[in-house]
Write an enzyme that holds these catalytic residues in place. Structure first.
Site, PDB file in Angstrom:
ATOM      1  N   ARG A  41       3.935  15.233  15.714  1.00 49.99           N
ATOM      2  CA  ARG A  41       4.754  15.915  14.705  1.00 49.99           C
ATOM      3  C   ARG A  41       5.653  16.985  15.328  1.00 49.99           C
ATOM      4  O   ARG A  41       6.776  17.199  14.860  1.00 49.99           O
ATOM      5  CB  ARG A  41       3.852  16.534  13.630  1.00 49.99           C
ATOM      6  CG  ARG A  41       3.260  15.490  12.695  1.00 49.99           C
ATOM      7  CD  ARG A  41       2.312  16.106  11.691  1.00 49.99           C
ATOM      8  NE  ARG A  41       1.884  15.131  10.700  1.00 49.99           N
ATOM      9  CZ  ARG A  41       0.925  15.334   9.815  1.00 49.99           C
ATOM     10  NH1 ARG A  41       0.280  16.498   9.801  1.00 49.99           N
ATOM     11  NH2 ARG A  41       0.599  14.391   8.941  1.00 49.99           N
ATOM     12  N   LYS A 198     -11.197   1.451  -0.902  1.00 50.47           N
ATOM     13  CA  LYS A 198     -11.383   1.439  -2.348  1.00 50.47           C
ATOM     14  C   LYS A 198     -10.113   1.087  -3.117  1.00 50.47           C
ATOM     15  O   LYS A 198      -9.043   1.605  -2.839  1.00 50.47           O
ATOM     16  CB  LYS A 198     -11.881   2.808  -2.830  1.00 50.47           C
ATOM     17  CG  LYS A 198     -13.277   3.176  -2.337  1.00 50.47           C
ATOM     18  CD  LYS A 198     -13.713   4.509  -2.922  1.00 50.47           C
ATOM     19  CE  LYS A 198     -15.136   4.865  -2.503  1.00 50.47           C
ATOM     20  NZ  LYS A 198     -15.571   6.158  -3.083  1.00 50.47           N
ATOM     21  N   GLY A 351      -2.718   6.908   8.133  1.00 50.76           N
ATOM     22  CA  GLY A 351      -3.421   7.222   9.383  1.00 50.76           C
ATOM     23  C   GLY A 351      -4.042   6.033  10.079  1.00 50.76           C
ATOM     24  O   GLY A 351      -3.863   5.829  11.283  1.00 50.76           O
ATOM     25  N   GLY A 374       0.193  11.092   2.510  1.00 46.12           N
ATOM     26  CA  GLY A 374       0.221  11.172   1.051  1.00 46.12           C
ATOM     27  C   GLY A 374       1.593  10.916   0.476  1.00 46.12           C
ATOM     28  O   GLY A 374       1.734  10.254  -0.563  1.00 46.12           O
TER      29      GLY A 374
END
Length: 396
Positions: A41, A198, A351, A374
């Site tokens: 980053r 999930k 990730g 996100g």
């Protein structure tokens, strides 16, 4: 997406002598000894900073780091290690400035690092008074932090409302261009890979994509739930039986559009979840009650690879199985190489996805690798991110 781009302002000479405030994403991980363990980053933030310096601007850069308590600065919250690394990358001193909201001294051709922005009172709640104070520090506000674009905070949204000019840096611009190319105006067929443990964490993404994509490939625990929805036994594999109805609805939504959710025809099973577990390839119809499905099988992987190589656009989020264990990595490996070998425009994020890309050394063969976790997921859900929204408003 209509936005003002910092690169255009620099090319037009509008940044010369101006105070430029860059919101970067420098939230990097540290090891147990307090050293930066991965600096992607920071390196990704360099082009915007160098662009501003080359344009003759007085440059201020800030970011959040970790989850500090507002108004209660602690040494571990400091961007000092980041400023040190940035000094090395830029080949020039990057002084660190604390308590900067009230004013910053920086001359054209210089760059300073403003201490962790999330320590400022009102940052997370997007305080208007804080935003106005920060906007007064600069002539041009540059958002170059896609990783925080889904959050309406002081340095990602509020300051953009009140700065004289609000624009997107090169990293954020590239993200916008890639997302637009992949989702707003894709070359067909459009294939999306959504994998993870999930369904519940990615249900809205699956629902949104089912209205747009030609192939919706599921993997990991998500695939297990879809196998249940298709009437298959999955043994004791990770799944969410209470979401079978939602999985069936996604399958039917795709079918109604002449599209599909490919259900695995073979899988790789084990009796225990461990790196040394014995891997057994089975037909999807022959899974035993005590089996754990830890990967898609070779036939399924080959079939998906053929489809991906024929795609026009590929969106990739998540591995096909437990690729961290060598015995259960084949599905992810085959799919990864198929994406790399495809002529399709590909965009990847998340990730685990980035870890798989690094493991198989295919970075240069992916069309665009998203820097935001996100934020990337919220874009896939069809949401308009707050940072995008305010930049479009300011460009109108």
């Amino acid at each position: 997406m209509q936005i003002i781009r910092f690169a255009d302002l620099c090319a037009q000479g509008q940044a010369r002598g101006k105070r430029v405030f860059i919101r970067a994403d420098l939230n990097v991980p540290f090891d147990d000894h307090g050293h930066i363990s991965e600096d992607t980053r920071i390196r990704a933030s360099v082009p915007a900073i160098q662009m501003a310096l080359d344009a003759g601007a007085a440059v201020m850069v800030t970011s959040h780091l970790g989850r500090p308590t507002e108004g209660a600065f602690k040494p571990e919250d400091s961007l000092a290690p980041v400023a040190k690394r940035l000094t090395e990358l830029l080949g020039r001193e990057v002084p660190l400035v604390a308590d900067w909201v009230g004013g910053v001294s920086v001359a054209p051709g210089q760059v300073v690092m403003l201490e962790n922005c999330r320590v400022n009172l009102g940052e997370k709640k997007n305080s208007e008074s804080l935003a106005k104070q920060m906007a007064a520090l600069c002539d041009i506000y540059v958002n170059d932090a896609f990783g925080t674009a889904h959050r309406a905070e002081g340095t990602t949204h509020g300051i953009a409302q009140f700065a004289a000019i609000a624009c997107a840096g090169p990293l954020l611009s590239a993200e916008i261009d890639a997302i637009t190319k992949a989702l707003a105006a894709p070359k067909r067929p459009l294939a999306a890979i959504v994998a993870g443990s999930k369904v519940s964490t990615k249900l809205t993404i699956l629902q949104a994509l089912s209205r747009n994509v030609d192939q919706l490939i599921v993997g990991g625990g998500i695939a297990n739930t879809f196998m249940l929805a298709a009437g298959l036994n999955i043994g004791k594999s990770l799944a969410e039986p209470d979401l079978i109805g939602e999985a069936k609805a996604v399958i039917e939504a795709m079918k109604a559009r002449g599209a599909e959710v490919p259900i695995p025809t073979d899988v790789v099973c084990a009796k225990t979840f461990s790196s040394d577990a014995v891997a057994t390839v089975k037909k999807a119809t022959e899974v035993a009650d005590d089996d754990l499905i830890l990967d898609i099988g070779p036939d399924t992987a080959a079939r998906l690879a053929t489809q991906l190589k024929a795609a026009g656009t590929i969106v990739w989020n998540g591995p096909m199985g437990v690729f961290e264990f060598d015995a259960f990595e084949n599905g992810t490996k085959v799919v990864a190489h198929a994406i790399a070998d495809s002529s399709a425009f590909s965009i990847a994020g998340g990730g685990d996805t980035l870890a798989a890309i690094a493991k198989y050394g295919i970075e240069s063969k992916i069309g665009y690798i998203s820097t935001g976790g996100g934020a990337f997921l919220e874009v896939l859900e069809g949401k308009t991110l707050p940072a995008f929204e305010i930049l479009m408003k300011r460009a109108a």
